[in-house]
Design a protein around this motif. Structure first.
Motif, PDB file in Angstrom:
ATOM      1  N   LEU A   1       1.310   6.885  -6.748  1.00 11.23           N
ATOM      2  CA  LEU A   1       0.110   7.594  -7.209  1.00 11.23           C
ATOM      3  C   LEU A   1       0.152   9.061  -6.832  1.00 11.23           C
ATOM      4  CD1 LEU A   1      -2.480   4.825  -6.311  1.00 11.23           C
ATOM      5  CD2 LEU A   1      -1.806   5.517  -8.624  1.00 11.23           C
ATOM      6  N   ASN A   2       0.719   9.361  -5.671  1.00 11.43           N
ATOM      7  CA  ASN A   2       0.886  10.761  -5.270  1.00 11.43           C
ATOM      8  C   ASN A   2       1.935  11.450  -6.135  1.00 11.43           C
ATOM      9  OD1 ASN A   2      -0.776  11.670  -2.924  1.00 11.43           O
ATOM     10  ND2 ASN A   2       0.060   9.825  -1.983  1.00 11.43           N
TER      11      ASN A   2
ATOM     12  N   ILE B   1      -2.194  11.395  -9.522  1.00  4.57           N
ATOM     13  CA  ILE B   1      -3.484  10.844  -9.958  1.00  4.57           C
ATOM     14  C   ILE B   1      -4.255  10.193  -8.815  1.00  4.57           C
ATOM     15  CG2 ILE B   1      -2.759  10.490 -12.356  1.00  4.57           C
ATOM     16  CD1 ILE B   1      -2.418   7.480 -11.703  1.00  4.57           C
ATOM     17  N   VAL B   2      -3.704  10.218  -7.609  1.00  2.59           N
ATOM     18  CA  VAL B   2      -4.331   9.516  -6.496  1.00  2.59           C
ATOM     19  C   VAL B   2      -5.747  10.003  -6.213  1.00  2.59           C
ATOM     20  CG1 VAL B   2      -3.430  11.015  -4.666  1.00  2.59           C
ATOM     21  CG2 VAL B   2      -3.911   8.586  -4.179  1.00  2.59           C
ATOM     22  N   HIS B   3      -6.012  11.286  -6.469  1.00  5.75           N
ATOM     23  CA  HIS B   3      -7.318  11.863  -6.128  1.00  5.75           C
ATOM     24  C   HIS B   3      -8.454  11.347  -7.004  1.00  5.75           C
ATOM     25  CE1 HIS B   3      -5.673  14.382  -9.335  1.00  5.75           C
ATOM     26  NE2 HIS B   3      -6.911  14.741  -9.623  1.00  5.75           N
TER      27      HIS B   3
ATOM     28  N   TYR C   1       0.829  -1.215   0.000  1.00  3.26           N
ATOM     29  CA  TYR C   1       0.000   0.000   0.000  1.00  3.26           C
ATOM     30  C   TYR C   1       0.862   1.264   0.000  1.00  3.26           C
ATOM     31  CZ  TYR C   1      -3.579   3.357   1.389  1.00  3.26           C
ATOM     32  OH  TYR C   1      -4.419   4.442   1.434  1.00  3.26           O
ATOM     33  N   ALA C   2       1.906   1.286   0.831  1.00  4.55           N
ATOM     34  CA  ALA C   2       2.747   2.482   0.929  1.00  4.55           C
ATOM     35  C   ALA C   2       3.414   2.793  -0.407  1.00  4.55           C
ATOM     36  CB  ALA C   2       3.792   2.300   2.019  1.00  4.55           C
TER      37      ALA C   2
END
Length: 219
Positions: A122-123, A127-129, A115-116
């Motif tokens: 993605l951060n 695009i994580v949002h 996950y980390a």
């Protein structure tokens, strides 16, 4: 995030949305050597023919497995992941396609990575949002090609029928997880021969993410 849309898309991450440089061959070699050193598998095992997740499951099913040994294996895997994910760049047109899909669909990431490492990548690529949730190996009982991750996501959203879901991925392991989880699968840069050999039948093969904008997803 609770987005009240009636259709959903699950994306694989590596080589579907991000061009990572994870050395999967080295990862498999590290897992295999750990198992050989600890008597979990024979040195004659044709480890190159297995995916990393399949090699991991060989160890996890062994009576010789200990919590310390599993921790050591995950540490080696995570180190290779982090090195490969650092400086990852987006697949062509990924940001514009996600921007448009985000307006009509719930979007998810399903990755065998930690996950980390997934969140960091993605951060980093900004695009994580776009995603309602990022599901990584910590949320799975068994890695893809097992449908554990698919099942986990669907259970979190009981308001959506199975027919509302589609998965996008580049590998047969994504397609197998989708099929066994009873959701549709789209192959992005997928190898047709390998898909067929593994019994994976995508609803479409694509080589450009913009083709997703022309596809009708779910109900």
């Amino acid at each position: 995030m609770n987005r009240n849309f009636h259709r959903a898309i699950i994306f694989d991450m590596d080589n579907t949305l991000l061009q990572s440089r994870i050395n999967f061959l080295e990862m498999k070699r590290a897992i295999f050597q750990t198992w050989v050193d600890n008597g979990i598998c024979a040195p004659t095992l044709e480890w190159q023919d297995y995916t990393a997740s399949q090699l991991i499951e060989i160890g996890r099913r062994s009576e010789r497995m200990t919590s310390d040994l599993e921790s050591d294996m995950w540490a080696a895997v995570t180190a290779i992941e982090k090195e490969g994910m650092h400086g990852a760049v987006l697949e062509a047109h990924a940001a514009e396609v996600l921007e448009k899909l985000h307006q009509s669909y719930r979007l998810f990431i399903l990755t065998n990575n930690a996950y980390a490492a997934a969140q960091e990548a993605l951060n980093e690529t900004k695009i994580v949002h776009y995603f309602d949730e990022v599901v990584a190996r910590e949320q799975m009982t068994t890695l893809k090609p097992h449908p554990s991750g698919i099942n986990y996501i669907l259970k979190q959203y009981p308001d959506l029928p199975v027919s509302a879901w589609t998965m996008i991925g580049d590998s047969w392991i994504d397609g197998k997880a989708a099929q066994d989880g009873h959701v549709r699968f789209v192959a992005y840069h997928g190898k047709r021969e390998e898909m067929e050999r593994q019994g994976v039948v995508p609803i479409a093969y694509m080589t450009d993410l913009r083709e997703l904008l022309e596809l009708e997803f779910g109900e």
